[in-house]
Scaffold this active site. Structure first.
Site, short mmCIF file in Angstrom:
data_model
loop_
_atom_site.label_atom_id
_atom_site.label_comp_id
_atom_site.label_asym_id
_atom_site.label_seq_id
_atom_site.Cartn_x
_atom_site.Cartn_y
_atom_site.Cartn_z
N CYS A 162 -7.38 12.51 0.42
CA CYS A 162 -8.38 13.22 -0.10
C CYS A 162 -9.30 14.40 0.24
O CYS A 162 -8.63 14.93 1.30
CB CYS A 162 -9.47 12.27 0.84
SG CYS A 162 -9.42 10.56 0.79
N ARG B 23 -2.28 17.56 -1.73
CA ARG B 23 -3.44 16.55 -0.79
C ARG B 23 -2.63 15.16 -0.64
O ARG B 23 -1.83 14.48 -0.04
CB ARG B 23 -4.37 17.14 -0.01
CG ARG B 23 -5.05 18.44 0.00
CD ARG B 23 -6.13 18.33 0.09
NE ARG B 23 -6.98 17.42 1.10
CZ ARG B 23 -7.26 18.16 2.93
NH1 ARG B 23 -6.89 19.12 2.74
NH2 ARG B 23 -7.83 17.55 3.43
N TRP C 242 -7.44 9.50 -1.89
CA TRP C 242 -5.99 8.67 -1.33
C TRP C 242 -6.78 7.33 -1.06
O TRP C 242 -7.08 7.23 0.65
CB TRP C 242 -5.52 9.52 -0.30
CG TRP C 242 -4.16 8.93 0.00
CD1 TRP C 242 -2.86 9.07 -0.94
CD2 TRP C 242 -3.38 8.14 0.83
NE1 TRP C 242 -1.90 8.94 -0.31
CE2 TRP C 242 -2.24 8.14 0.89
CE3 TRP C 242 -3.97 7.73 2.30
CZ2 TRP C 242 -1.12 7.38 1.82
CZ3 TRP C 242 -3.08 6.99 3.11
CH2 TRP C 242 -1.89 6.86 2.82
N ASN D 190 -14.55 11.90 3.56
CA ASN D 190 -12.75 12.32 4.06
C ASN D 190 -12.84 10.96 5.80
O ASN D 190 -13.50 11.54 6.44
CB ASN D 190 -12.15 13.03 4.42
CG ASN D 190 -11.61 14.66 3.34
OD1 ASN D 190 -11.77 13.33 1.81
ND2 ASN D 190 -11.47 15.31 2.40
N GLY D 191 -11.63 10.38 6.04
CA GLY D 191 -11.42 10.08 6.89
C GLY D 191 -11.57 8.72 7.28
O GLY D 191 -11.88 8.29 5.99
N GLU E 275 16.48 13.65 8.15
CA GLU E 275 15.70 14.15 6.84
C GLU E 275 15.98 13.72 5.45
O GLU E 275 15.32 13.89 4.95
CB GLU E 275 15.62 16.35 7.43
CG GLU E 275 14.93 16.80 6.46
CD GLU E 275 13.13 16.07 6.00
OE1 GLU E 275 12.64 15.01 6.30
OE2 GLU E 275 12.48 17.11 5.46
N LYS F 132 13.69 12.06 2.85
CA LYS F 132 13.94 12.91 1.78
C LYS F 132 14.34 11.93 0.27
O LYS F 132 13.43 11.79 -1.27
CB LYS F 132 14.16 13.93 0.74
CG LYS F 132 14.10 14.85 1.76
CD LYS F 132 12.55 15.83 1.33
CE LYS F 132 11.47 15.76 2.26
NZ LYS F 132 11.62 15.72 2.89
N GLU G 228 11.88 8.54 -0.44
CA GLU G 228 10.09 9.08 -0.34
C GLU G 228 9.95 9.49 -1.83
O GLU G 228 9.22 9.17 -2.70
CB GLU G 228 9.88 10.11 0.11
CG GLU G 228 9.80 10.45 1.53
CD GLU G 228 9.33 11.88 2.07
OE1 GLU G 228 7.56 12.02 2.63
OE2 GLU G 228 10.04 12.59 1.86
N HIS H 191 27.39 0.40 16.33
CA HIS H 191 27.35 0.27 17.41
C HIS H 191 25.93 -0.88 16.35
O HIS H 191 24.73 -1.55 16.77
CB HIS H 191 25.85 0.31 18.17
CG HIS H 191 26.58 1.32 19.33
ND1 HIS H 191 27.26 0.65 20.30
CD2 HIS H 191 26.61 2.73 19.30
CE1 HIS H 191 28.28 1.68 21.13
NE2 HIS H 191 27.56 2.96 20.62
N LYS I 139 -0.17 14.23 0.89
CA LYS I 139 0.73 15.46 1.69
C LYS I 139 0.13 16.19 2.80
O LYS I 139 0.55 16.30 3.56
CB LYS I 139 -0.11 17.01 0.75
CG LYS I 139 0.67 18.12 1.01
CD LYS I 139 2.12 18.04 0.40
CE LYS I 139 2.66 19.10 0.99
NZ LYS I 139 4.01 19.53 1.32
C1 F6R Z 1 7.55 14.59 4.49
C2 F6R Z 1 6.77 14.72 4.53
C3 F6R Z 1 5.60 14.33 5.64
C4 F6R Z 1 4.89 14.83 6.32
C5 F6R Z 1 4.05 14.49 7.72
C6 F6R Z 1 3.44 15.18 7.76
O1 F6R Z 1 8.42 15.14 3.46
O2 F6R Z 1 5.11 15.54 3.50
O3 F6R Z 1 6.48 13.32 6.48
O4 F6R Z 1 6.40 15.41 7.00
O5 F6R Z 1 3.15 13.90 6.78
O6 F6R Z 1 2.77 16.24 8.28
P1 F6R Z 1 2.31 17.57 8.99
O7 F6R Z 1 3.52 18.89 9.01
O8 F6R Z 1 1.49 18.89 7.59
O9 F6R Z 1 1.68 17.47 10.00
#
Ligand code: F6R
Length: 572
Positions: free
Chosen positions: A2, A27, A74, A100-101, A444, A448, A451, A467, A567
């Site tokens: 948002c 975002r 969002w 937002n919120g 990670e 990736k 996602e 396990h 984001k």
């Molecule tokens: C993954 C990703 C999310 C952020 C998470 C934390 O690619 O972007 O998992 O890492 O939402 O976001 P920040 O770092 O902005 O607190």
């Protein structure tokens, strides 16, 4: 997640509002809208889709006025459709509001407002705000907003206009970032500075509980009881240069007893790498916590605790609340943040900016790299204050200095990885395994892939495979090992044999000093240059990011804007 923009001044509002929304696109959002005040009252355009589509809609059905608000949504409450897109109106269409919120008592408020005769047009929690303002007493819009907000539980960053009180934008904040942009005869509201930087570098960060009133003649910041608040005007340039550790002195470093890292998602993975770095270099016990879990636990105060909140955006709601909870429990709190001036950066006692530049793609990549580099520097700083040998420190600094060249060399793996992606783009599942400092890299890598390509993938510590996850291994299951030559390399190699024995497909990311010895066990071997073991994630992560990228492209996915993701996750 948002975005809000508001404008009042001497120019046409809509181009400014749309440009601000475009700056906030990173975002993450699913719908967009804009409303202006003019002679006809409040006029609104909104749709499910991109800001570019909203721009086309406004070209076809123009809006004029010098005062307005806009939003990228969002979805949380209600589907991402045109009706639920902001701005929202009250029953009479006099008020338009963006938010937002999350309004936590929205159901209770809605039921009460409906009983009182209000008609709701959307499924959103936000709409309760417009009806609350509609029925709240007050001579001015700000008085009515203040009265309405007394009934609200939850979080908000909001901007509102009303045809009953023209030429004015009222903004309010509780738990969701809002700032004002201040220029000559024109004033802006935005959820972060990127939306206003084209017009001004003077910003005022609202504090929780603030209500701001903007007109072409100036702005005022009030509390809920209409008392004027004094809020500093910050120059964004000055903050960009602020790389300091604040007043965090060497004396503080020696009295530390433990470090607690709080973060979410990719930043949490960087924190797991940070645990190895800080324990090794600074000799401090480190716990790494999901911020969302940490904030709801009973926190046992322990003298000498430093809590580090890691966040690219600096606005992640759970990380922010974890930081506040840690401070309330008596810990010193530090931010490792990319976005300058963000809430976490401002609330921390001390901090380090990553200065990775704006991260536009929704999936975090360069922030991860920068977070680990910053943790290495922090480890060196704390380590040297706590007895790390100067030679050990120098060696690590040399390795850090060499990294840009090594990263450039690692990027040459691109063509090889693309071929691999062709072969595995049809996979339905994937397993990522690593140990020690490579375990977070496995996590990670899996994140990736899921996602951006929507392939189900899991990361595991390699030795845990036997396990449980070993039951999944068959010829359809690609298993990606992160196995640089380090202290646990031979152990991980044994796990490769176990996968091989069960017919799994093996991809290994290892180091250049590993020659033919994996040829028998692995289907594909990707070699990255050698560096200090603690820094190896900075190189081993690159082929995994490339793999996710090429597979996603091959599957026709939108790599920059994966579905359902935001984001900046500003809600719980
Ligand atoms: C993954 C990703 C999310 C952020 C998470 C934390 O690619 O972007 O998992 O890492 O939402 O976001 P920040 O770092 O902005 O607190």
């Amino acid at each position: 997640m948002c975005g809000i923009v508001g404008y009042v001044g001497k120019r046409e509002a809509v181009p400014i509002l749309l440009e601000g929304l475009a700056r906030l696109e990173y975002r993450g959002y699913d719908s967009a809208g804009v409303a202006v005040l003019n002679g006809a009252g409040v006029e609104t355009r909104k749709l499910a889709g991109r800001v570019a589509a909203l721009r086309e809609l406004v070209d076809r059905e123009p809006l004029h006025g010098r005062c307005g608000i806009a939003h990228t949504r969002w979805a949380t409450h209600g589907s991402p459709n045109m009706t639920n897109a902001h701005p929202h109106a009250d029953c009479t269409g006099t008020i338009a509001l963006v938010h937002n919120g999350i309004i936590e008592n929205a159901d209770v408020l809605r039921a009460r407002l409906e009983r009182a005769g209000h008609h709701f047009a959307t499924e959103t929690d936000t709409e309760t705000l417009t009806h609350l303002i509609e029925e709240s007493p007050g001579k001015t819009l700000e008085e009515r907003v203040a009265a309405a907000l007394r009934h609200v539980e939850g979080t908000y960053g909001l901007a509102v206009v009303s045809a009953d009180d023209r030429g004015k934008v009222v903004a309010a904040r509780r738990g969701s970032s809002v700032l004002l942009g201040v220029a000559d005869g024109e004033y802006f509201v935005a959820s972060d500075a990127s939306a206003v930087l084209a017009h001004t570098r003077s910003v005022v960060h609202l504090a929780d509980g603030d209500i701001a009133v903007l007109t072409p003649d100036g702005y005022r910041v009030l509390d809920g009881d209409a008392h004027e608040q004094d809020r500093a005007v910050d120059a964004v340039e000055w903050e960009l240069d602020d790389l300091a550790l604040g007043n965090f002195t060497k004396g503080d470093c020696t009295s530390l007893r433990r470090v607690v890292i709080v973060a979410c998602g990719t930043s949490w993975h960087a924190g797991l790498v940070g645990r190895h770095i800080l324990e090794e270099l600074a000799g401090l016990p480190v716990e790494v916590e999901y911020a969302s879990e940490f904030r709801y636990r009973r926190l046992l105060p322990l003298a000498g605790t430093l809590t580090i909140a890691i966040s690219q955006s600096g606005e992640t709601a759970d990380t922010l609340e974890a930081l506040r909870a840690a401070r309330a429990a008596g810990a010193r709190v530090m931010g490792l943040v990319n976005v300058v001036g963000s809430t976490i950066a401002r609330e921390a006692d001390a901090g380090v900016y990553l200065h990775a530049g704006p991260e536009i793609g929704v999936a975090s990549t360069k922030a991860f790299t920068s977070q680990i580099a910053a943790l290495a520097l922090l480890g060196l700083y704390l380590g040297r204050a706590r007895g790390l040998a100067v030679e050990t420190g120098r060696e690590l600094v040399k390795s850090l200095v060499a990294l840009p060249d090594l990263i450039a060399r690692t990027l040459h793996l691109g063509a090889e990885v693309r071929e691999l992606a062709e072969r595995y783009a049809g996979a339905r599942n994937a397993l990522y395994l690593g140990r020690g400092v490579s375990f977070p890299v496995a996590l990670e890598g899996a994140l990736k892939l899921k996602e951006i390509s929507y392939i189900h993938a899991e990361g595991y510590p390699a030795a845990e495979m036997k396990h449980g996850p070993i039951a999944l291994i068959d010829a359809e299951m690609p298993v990606v090992f992160v196995a640089p030559r380090d202290g646990v390399y031979q152990k991980v190699r044994t796990t490769m044999e176990e996968v091989r024995a069960r017919g799994g497909r093996i991809i290994v990311v290892t180091t250049e000093d590993v020659n033919g010895e994996l040829d028998r066990v692995a289907d594909h071997v990707l070699r990255v240059p050698l560096t200090a073991s603690l820094l190896s994630p900075l190189l081993t992560m690159i082929p995994l990011q490339l793999l996710a990228y090429h597979i996603a492209v091959r599957r026709g996915c939108d790599v920059d804007r994966p579905r359902n993701l935001a984001k900046s996750v500003t809600v719980e």
